[in-house]
Write a protein that holds these residues in place. Structure first.
Motif, PDB file in Angstrom:
ATOM      1  N   TYR A  85      33.010  38.074  35.387  1.00  0.00           N
ATOM      2  CA  TYR A  85      32.531  36.704  35.592  1.00  0.00           C
ATOM      3  C   TYR A  85      32.947  35.919  34.367  1.00  0.00           C
ATOM      4  O   TYR A  85      32.582  36.270  33.237  1.00  0.00           O
ATOM      5  CB  TYR A  85      31.011  36.728  35.742  1.00  0.00           C
ATOM      6  N   SER A  86      33.723  34.857  34.564  1.00  0.00           N
ATOM      7  CA  SER A  86      34.358  34.198  33.428  1.00  0.00           C
ATOM      8  C   SER A  86      34.174  32.687  33.410  1.00  0.00           C
ATOM      9  O   SER A  86      34.075  32.042  34.454  1.00  0.00           O
ATOM     10  CB  SER A  86      35.866  34.509  33.438  1.00  0.00           C
ATOM     11  N   ILE A  87      34.161  32.169  32.198  1.00  0.00           N
ATOM     12  CA  ILE A  87      34.184  30.732  32.004  1.00  0.00           C
ATOM     13  C   ILE A  87      35.645  30.289  31.932  1.00  0.00           C
ATOM     14  O   ILE A  87      36.535  31.095  31.659  1.00  0.00           O
ATOM     15  CB  ILE A  87      33.439  30.344  30.706  1.00  0.00           C
ATOM     16  N   LYS A  88      35.889  29.017  32.224  1.00  0.00           N
ATOM     17  CA  LYS A  88      37.236  28.459  32.107  1.00  0.00           C
ATOM     18  C   LYS A  88      37.262  27.537  30.886  1.00  0.00           C
ATOM     19  O   LYS A  88      36.529  26.556  30.848  1.00  0.00           O
ATOM     20  CB  LYS A  88      37.608  27.649  33.354  1.00  0.00           C
ATOM     21  N   VAL A  89      38.080  27.868  29.923  1.00  0.00           N
ATOM     22  CA  VAL A  89      38.235  27.042  28.729  1.00  0.00           C
ATOM     23  C   VAL A  89      39.624  26.405  28.792  1.00  0.00           C
ATOM     24  O   VAL A  89      40.624  27.117  28.698  1.00  0.00           O
ATOM     25  CB  VAL A  89      38.087  27.872  27.444  1.00  0.00           C
ATOM     26  N   PRO A  90      39.712  25.083  28.991  1.00  0.00           N
ATOM     27  CA  PRO A  90      41.014  24.426  29.171  1.00  0.00           C
ATOM     28  C   PRO A  90      42.050  24.770  28.109  1.00  0.00           C
ATOM     29  O   PRO A  90      43.217  24.997  28.417  1.00  0.00           O
ATOM     30  CB  PRO A  90      40.657  22.930  29.119  1.00  0.00           C
ATOM     31  N   ASP A  91      41.619  24.838  26.845  1.00  0.00           N
ATOM     32  CA  ASP A  91      42.562  25.148  25.779  1.00  0.00           C
ATOM     33  C   ASP A  91      42.365  26.555  25.231  1.00  0.00           C
ATOM     34  O   ASP A  91      42.863  26.893  24.162  1.00  0.00           O
ATOM     35  CB  ASP A  91      42.437  24.122  24.642  1.00  0.00           C
ATOM     36  N   GLY A  92      41.633  27.392  25.967  1.00  0.00           N
ATOM     37  CA  GLY A  92      41.421  28.776  25.528  1.00  0.00           C
ATOM     38  C   GLY A  92      42.710  29.572  25.674  1.00  0.00           C
ATOM     39  O   GLY A  92      43.369  29.497  26.712  1.00  0.00           O
ATOM     40  N   PRO A  93      43.090  30.326  24.656  1.00  0.00           N
ATOM     41  CA  PRO A  93      44.337  31.092  24.705  1.00  0.00           C
ATOM     42  C   PRO A  93      44.436  31.995  25.935  1.00  0.00           C
ATOM     43  O   PRO A  93      45.492  32.121  26.533  1.00  0.00           O
ATOM     44  CB  PRO A  93      44.293  31.920  23.419  1.00  0.00           C
ATOM     45  N   LEU A  94      43.304  32.597  26.317  1.00  0.00           N
ATOM     46  CA  LEU A  94      43.311  33.505  27.465  1.00  0.00           C
ATOM     47  C   LEU A  94      42.804  32.840  28.741  1.00  0.00           C
ATOM     48  O   LEU A  94      43.490  32.851  29.761  1.00  0.00           O
ATOM     49  CB  LEU A  94      42.475  34.752  27.170  1.00  0.00           C
ATOM     50  N   THR A  95      41.606  32.254  28.717  1.00  0.00           N
ATOM     51  CA  THR A  95      41.013  31.751  29.964  1.00  0.00           C
ATOM     52  C   THR A  95      41.784  30.583  30.567  1.00  0.00           C
ATOM     53  O   THR A  95      41.705  30.347  31.769  1.00  0.00           O
ATOM     54  CB  THR A  95      39.540  31.341  29.760  1.00  0.00           C
ATOM     55  N   SER A  96      42.541  29.846  29.754  1.00  0.00           N
ATOM     56  CA  SER A  96      43.352  28.760  30.310  1.00  0.00           C
ATOM     57  C   SER A  96      44.395  29.310  31.276  1.00  0.00           C
ATOM     58  O   SER A  96      44.809  28.635  32.221  1.00  0.00           O
ATOM     59  CB  SER A  96      44.039  27.982  29.186  1.00  0.00           C
ATOM     60  N   ARG A  97      44.800  30.563  31.062  1.00  0.00           N
ATOM     61  CA  ARG A  97      45.771  31.219  31.958  1.00  0.00           C
ATOM     62  C   ARG A  97      45.064  32.105  32.979  1.00  0.00           C
ATOM     63  O   ARG A  97      45.469  32.190  34.138  1.00  0.00           O
ATOM     64  CB  ARG A  97      46.739  32.061  31.137  1.00  0.00           C
ATOM     65  N   LEU A  98      43.997  32.766  32.543  1.00  0.00           N
ATOM     66  CA  LEU A  98      43.298  33.705  33.421  1.00  0.00           C
ATOM     67  C   LEU A  98      42.695  33.005  34.636  1.00  0.00           C
ATOM     68  O   LEU A  98      42.621  33.579  35.726  1.00  0.00           O
ATOM     69  CB  LEU A  98      42.199  34.419  32.627  1.00  0.00           C
ATOM     70  N   GLN A  99      42.279  31.747  34.478  1.00  0.00           N
ATOM     71  CA  GLN A  99      41.650  31.034  35.587  1.00  0.00           C
ATOM     72  C   GLN A  99      42.604  30.772  36.747  1.00  0.00           C
ATOM     73  O   GLN A  99      42.173  30.416  37.843  1.00  0.00           O
ATOM     74  CB  GLN A  99      41.073  29.708  35.105  1.00  0.00           C
ATOM     75  N   SER A 100      43.907  30.977  36.522  1.00  0.00           N
ATOM     76  CA  SER A 100      44.900  30.723  37.569  1.00  0.00           C
ATOM     77  C   SER A 100      45.331  31.992  38.299  1.00  0.00           C
ATOM     78  O   SER A 100      46.201  31.927  39.177  1.00  0.00           O
ATOM     79  CB  SER A 100      46.134  30.043  36.957  1.00  0.00           C
ATOM     80  N   ILE A 101      44.746  33.135  37.969  1.00  0.00           N
ATOM     81  CA  ILE A 101      45.173  34.374  38.619  1.00  0.00           C
ATOM     82  C   ILE A 101      44.868  34.348  40.112  1.00  0.00           C
ATOM     83  O   ILE A 101      43.930  33.702  40.573  1.00  0.00           O
ATOM     84  CB  ILE A 101      44.515  35.622  37.976  1.00  0.00           C
ATOM     85  N   GLN A 102      45.696  35.071  40.861  1.00  0.00           N
ATOM     86  CA  GLN A 102      45.568  35.187  42.311  1.00  0.00           C
ATOM     87  C   GLN A 102      45.591  36.660  42.691  1.00  0.00           C
ATOM     88  O   GLN A 102      46.092  37.494  41.927  1.00  0.00           O
ATOM     89  CB  GLN A 102      46.734  34.464  42.997  1.00  0.00           C
ATOM     90  N   PRO A 103      45.063  37.010  43.877  1.00  0.00           N
ATOM     91  CA  PRO A 103      45.154  38.397  44.326  1.00  0.00           C
ATOM     92  C   PRO A 103      46.606  38.872  44.300  1.00  0.00           C
ATOM     93  O   PRO A 103      47.514  38.147  44.703  1.00  0.00           O
ATOM     94  CB  PRO A 103      44.610  38.329  45.765  1.00  0.00           C
ATOM     95  N   GLY A 104      46.795  40.078  43.775  1.00  0.00           N
ATOM     96  CA  GLY A 104      48.141  40.618  43.651  1.00  0.00           C
ATOM     97  C   GLY A 104      48.702  40.493  42.242  1.00  0.00           C
ATOM     98  O   GLY A 104      49.627  41.220  41.864  1.00  0.00           O
ATOM     99  N   ASP A 105      48.153  39.566  41.448  1.00  0.00           N
ATOM    100  CA  ASP A 105      48.592  39.414  40.061  1.00  0.00           C
ATOM    101  C   ASP A 105      48.122  40.609  39.226  1.00  0.00           C
ATOM    102  O   ASP A 105      47.237  41.365  39.642  1.00  0.00           O
ATOM    103  CB  ASP A 105      48.033  38.126  39.444  1.00  0.00           C
ATOM    104  N   LYS A 106      48.691  40.752  38.039  1.00  0.00           N
ATOM    105  CA  LYS A 106      48.345  41.853  37.149  1.00  0.00           C
ATOM    106  C   LYS A 106      47.554  41.348  35.940  1.00  0.00           C
ATOM    107  O   LYS A 106      47.846  40.278  35.411  1.00  0.00           O
ATOM    108  CB  LYS A 106      49.616  42.562  36.654  1.00  0.00           C
ATOM    109  N   VAL A 107      46.557  42.116  35.542  1.00  0.00           N
ATOM    110  CA  VAL A 107      45.827  41.834  34.299  1.00  0.00           C
ATOM    111  C   VAL A 107      45.749  43.130  33.506  1.00  0.00           C
ATOM    112  O   VAL A 107      45.917  44.224  34.055  1.00  0.00           O
ATOM    113  CB  VAL A 107      44.400  41.304  34.575  1.00  0.00           C
TER     114      VAL A 107
END
Length: 274
Positions: A85-107
């Motif tokens: 469960y994650s927060i979205k930080v617009p300028d966060g180094p990680l969450t700014s990208r993590l919030q765009s993940i889709q099924p099938g993507d890799k983490v």
């Protein structure tokens, strides 16, 4: 053996780091607000953790190096998948990208889960409080789905404080659905209680959790006595400021902070995602 083969044989195989993160597949993503979302990923068969722990999650950076942050595991230890469960930080180094993940993507998933929000870090008691704000609810999403939580306590009270009503959706849906859970459905009935409040948008209960504890409103609303170190145990997860403020209230009530090495009456978490 040819010269080429001999040269190839002389080249040592690249060393494999046994602690390197594994690459897992995103299975599902659900967005609750423009600030909050949850996602589920595959779980390696060898991945073991205690309910309530956190682990490093991330994505590779452009230079190929991993960018990792600590995330509480929101799914229980018995789940075949891993939920976060994650927060979205617009300028966060990680969450700014993590919030765009889709099924099938890799983490990327770290290999060493740890943390103090585990049942073994508390001494036996009758009533367990889980105090959370925002995404601090995540480890409790794990714990309230674990049968052991209900085997150890007569009553489990989870508090969740957010700015707006929509930010309470994850916790409210999860608790409501637990009565239908095949593993803990019968156990939660009469034992699990969710106490939700907001700090900005009007709601049935408003106020910071520290204020609700200090004024006694939390206990009056729930119909339970004030904190008592003989019967009550507590876990705290949220912002650093919230953790320190609630910790001070626990100490004022006579509760002692515990750890994995020295279990006591309350524990705090210090892992944050950004």
């Amino acid at each position: 053996m040819s010269a080429d083969a001999s040269a190839a044989a002389a080249v040592p195989a690249p060393k494999v780091n046994p602690n390197a993160p594994t690459e897992e597949t995103v299975l599902s993503v659900e967005h609750y607000t423009d600030r909050l979302f949850r996602f589920r990923i595959t779980r390696p068969q060898s991945f073991r953790f205690r309910t309530g722990e956190f682990v490093m999650i991330g994505l590779p950076k452009e230079d190929g190096k991993p960018l990792l942050r600590a995330y509480s595991i929101a799914s229980p230890a018995w789940d075949e998948e891993l939920e976060f469960y994650s927060i979205k930080v617009p300028d966060g180094p990680l969450t700014s990208r993590l919030q765009s993940i889709q099924p099938g993507d890799k983490v990327l998933l770290g290999k060493k889960p740890t943390g103090t929000l585990v049942l073994d870090a508390l001494t036996p008691g009758k009533r367990l409080y889980m105090f959370s704000t925002g995404t601090g609810f995540a480890p409790f999403a794990s714990l309230i789905r674990d049968p052991e939580t209900y085997e150890r306590y007569n009553e489990v009270i989870v508090t969740h404080t957010c700015r707006d009503v929509a930010e309470l959706t994850y916790s409210r849906n999860l608790v409501n659905d637990l009565v239908n859970d095949p593993l803990v459905g019968e156990m939660v009935e009469g034992k699990l209680r969710l106490y939700a409040s907001t700090t900005r948008e009007p709601y049935a209960c408003m106020g910071r959790i520290t204020t609700l504890i200090e004024t006694g409103k939390l206990f009056a609303d729930l119909g339970v006595p004030p904190l008592n170190p003989e019967t009550d145990r507590a876990m705290i997860c949220g912002s650093m400021e919230m953790i320190q403020d609630v910790k001070a209230l626990m100490i004022a009530a006579g509760l002692t902070e515990g750890s994995n090495a020295a279990p006591a009456e309350f524990v705090i978490e210090k892992a944050f995602a950004g």
